[in-house]
Write a protein that holds these residues in place. Structure first.
Motif, mmCIF file in Angstrom:
data_model
loop_
_atom_site.group_PDB
_atom_site.id
_atom_site.type_symbol
_atom_site.label_atom_id
_atom_site.label_comp_id
_atom_site.label_asym_id
_atom_site.label_seq_id
_atom_site.Cartn_x
_atom_site.Cartn_y
_atom_site.Cartn_z
ATOM 1 N N THR A 200 0.802 -1.228 0.000
ATOM 2 C CA THR A 200 0.000 0.000 0.000
ATOM 3 C C THR A 200 0.831 1.273 0.000
ATOM 4 O O THR A 200 0.322 2.339 -0.353
ATOM 5 C CB THR A 200 -0.909 0.033 1.233
ATOM 6 O OG1 THR A 200 -0.091 0.104 2.422
ATOM 7 C CG2 THR A 200 -1.789 -1.211 1.299
ATOM 8 N N ASP A 202 1.850 2.542 2.783
ATOM 9 C CA ASP A 202 1.661 3.133 4.105
ATOM 10 C C ASP A 202 2.952 3.009 4.916
ATOM 11 O O ASP A 202 3.625 1.972 4.872
ATOM 12 C CB ASP A 202 0.523 2.436 4.856
ATOM 13 C CG ASP A 202 -0.842 2.721 4.242
ATOM 14 O OD1 ASP A 202 -0.988 3.777 3.595
ATOM 15 O OD2 ASP A 202 -1.755 1.886 4.406
ATOM 16 N N LYS A 232 1.051 6.161 11.773
ATOM 17 C CA LYS A 232 0.928 5.694 10.384
ATOM 18 C C LYS A 232 0.812 6.910 9.470
ATOM 19 O O LYS A 232 -0.031 7.785 9.682
ATOM 20 C CB LYS A 232 -0.308 4.808 10.227
ATOM 21 C CG LYS A 232 -0.643 4.455 8.787
ATOM 22 C CD LYS A 232 -1.985 3.735 8.713
ATOM 23 C CE LYS A 232 -2.477 3.575 7.283
ATOM 24 N NZ LYS A 232 -3.800 2.916 7.221
ATOM 25 N N ASP A 234 -0.078 8.059 5.750
ATOM 26 C CA ASP A 234 -0.739 7.688 4.497
ATOM 27 C C ASP A 234 -0.206 8.612 3.404
ATOM 28 O O ASP A 234 -0.598 9.775 3.320
ATOM 29 C CB ASP A 234 -2.253 7.833 4.638
ATOM 30 C CG ASP A 234 -3.015 7.312 3.416
ATOM 31 O OD1 ASP A 234 -2.431 7.270 2.322
ATOM 32 O OD2 ASP A 234 -4.199 6.965 3.571
#
Length: 358
Positions: A200, A202, A232, A234
């Motif tokens: 992803t 991330d 996290k 993004d």
């Protein structure tokens, strides 16, 4: 202290160690104040002869043997490190963050270390480029790269700088940009470990304490500070989320091979936890293992397990379960079943721990 794993049969997969591979190498950063990087080459060999009774055998196979070699790679004059190591998607490296704020790349003995990334202050401030060892109080000016990890799809290198925050530099190297410096209105104070979900993009990372900076990291343990955070980033929306707060000295992080959870090494408590990011346990933070030493970085393997780098044995520790080996300034000892007393007698620079995921 940190380390990274790579297999010579899978050089594009940093953090990978397959014990069935013909050979593998482990790069060890002794500690943030060291001037050496260690390259531990491990070769697994099939043997026809059975091992003598009572001797240690690799993987529990009487026909399996292990040979080890340790190589020291001195860092350039005037800098110390390395806190963390990484290899890019082409297998080049190791890359290492050092005390003047740069990230260096090892280009082999012929070319030595070259500058791969730096922050804006490095070029602007003569103090950062002076060819002498700088006092630690200049780190807040020049920066101090700690955790490193590549996103293979783009070739971007993410850098957890203790003072400047989460940074990123592209595959063509150069000046790194700060992509995040706060979360939930609270500035990062001690950005430390980092890993990337390769599916992803991330980015998972730690802020070891919102109270004490890296220069006062011992105070985190003395006062049993619980102001660390797991975060996290993004990259698609440029937003940081706080996954877990009020943590005791969170340090290295590793996304699991199946991408269901993130393992976090806690230095002071000598423990490893995991935060579930998918599945029925999503959002839960639970104990994975009690460790026999002070954990710094952690890397996954492809078999569901995790390798931890410890900067020393736990004080008054009992038998170090899961201890694989340690290296000192003069030798390397492969000891799957070592007793604590024998290890206490040695001046260990690095300890390697393997935890099987359950």
């Amino acid at each position: 202290m940190s380390w990274n794993l790579r297999s010579r049969n899978a050089r594009t997969n940093p953090g990978f160690l397959d014990t069935a591979a013909s050979s593998a190498s482990v790069s060890l950063a002794a500690n943030p104040g060291s001037t050496l990087v260690y390259e531990w080459r491990m070769r697994h060999e099939r043997r026809r002869r059975r091992s003598p009774a009572g001797t240690t055998r690799a993987r529990g196979d009487s026909n399996y043997g292990v040979t080890l070699a340790l190589e020291q790679i001195p860092l350039p004059h005037g800098v110390t490190g390395a806190e963390s190591l990484a290899f890019d998607r082409r297998g080049r490296g190791p890359y290492a963050g050092v005390s003047d704020g740069r990230v260096l790349r090892w280009d082999g003995s012929a070319n030595g270390w070259t500058t791969f990334a730096y922050n804006a202050n490095y070029k602007k401030n003569p103090l950062c480029t002076a060819p002498v060892r700088r006092p630690e109080d200049t780190e807040s000016i020049c920066g101090r790269p700690l955790g490193l990890q590549f996103y293979a799809k783009t070739g971007d290198l993410y850098i957890a700088d203790a003072y400047l925050g989460l940074m990123k530099v592209g595959p063509d190297c150069g000046e790194a940009e700060v992509v995040a410096a706060e979360a939930g209105g609270v500035p990062f104070n001690f950005t430390n470990g980092v890993d990337v979900d390769q599916a992803t993009g991330d980015v998972y990372f730690t802020d070891s304490s919102t109270i004490y900076p890296r220069a006062r990291n011992t105070q985190i343990m003395i006062h049993r500070d619980a102001a660390g955070r797991l975060l996290k980033y993004d990259a698609r929306v440029g937003r940081v989320a706080v996954l877990k707060a009020s943590l005791h000295y969170p340090n290295g992080v590793a996304v699991s091979a199946d991408r269901t959870h993130v393992v976090v090494a806690h230095t002071g408590p000598c423990q490893a936890f995991r935060y579930w990011i998918r599945g029925p346990k999503a959002g839960r933070y639970e104990l994975l293992a009690n460790l026999p030493g002070y954990a710094d970085n952690v890397r996954r393997d492809t078999k569901g397990g995790y390798w931890f780098a410890l900067n020393r044995e736990k004080i008054n520790a009992t038998a170090p379960e899961h201890l694989v080996g340690h290296c000192s300034s003069t030798d390397f000892l492969f000891t799957p079943d070592s007793d604590a007393a024998a290890l206490q007698k040695r001046s260990a620079i690095a300890l390697i721990i393997y935890i099987q995921n359950k």
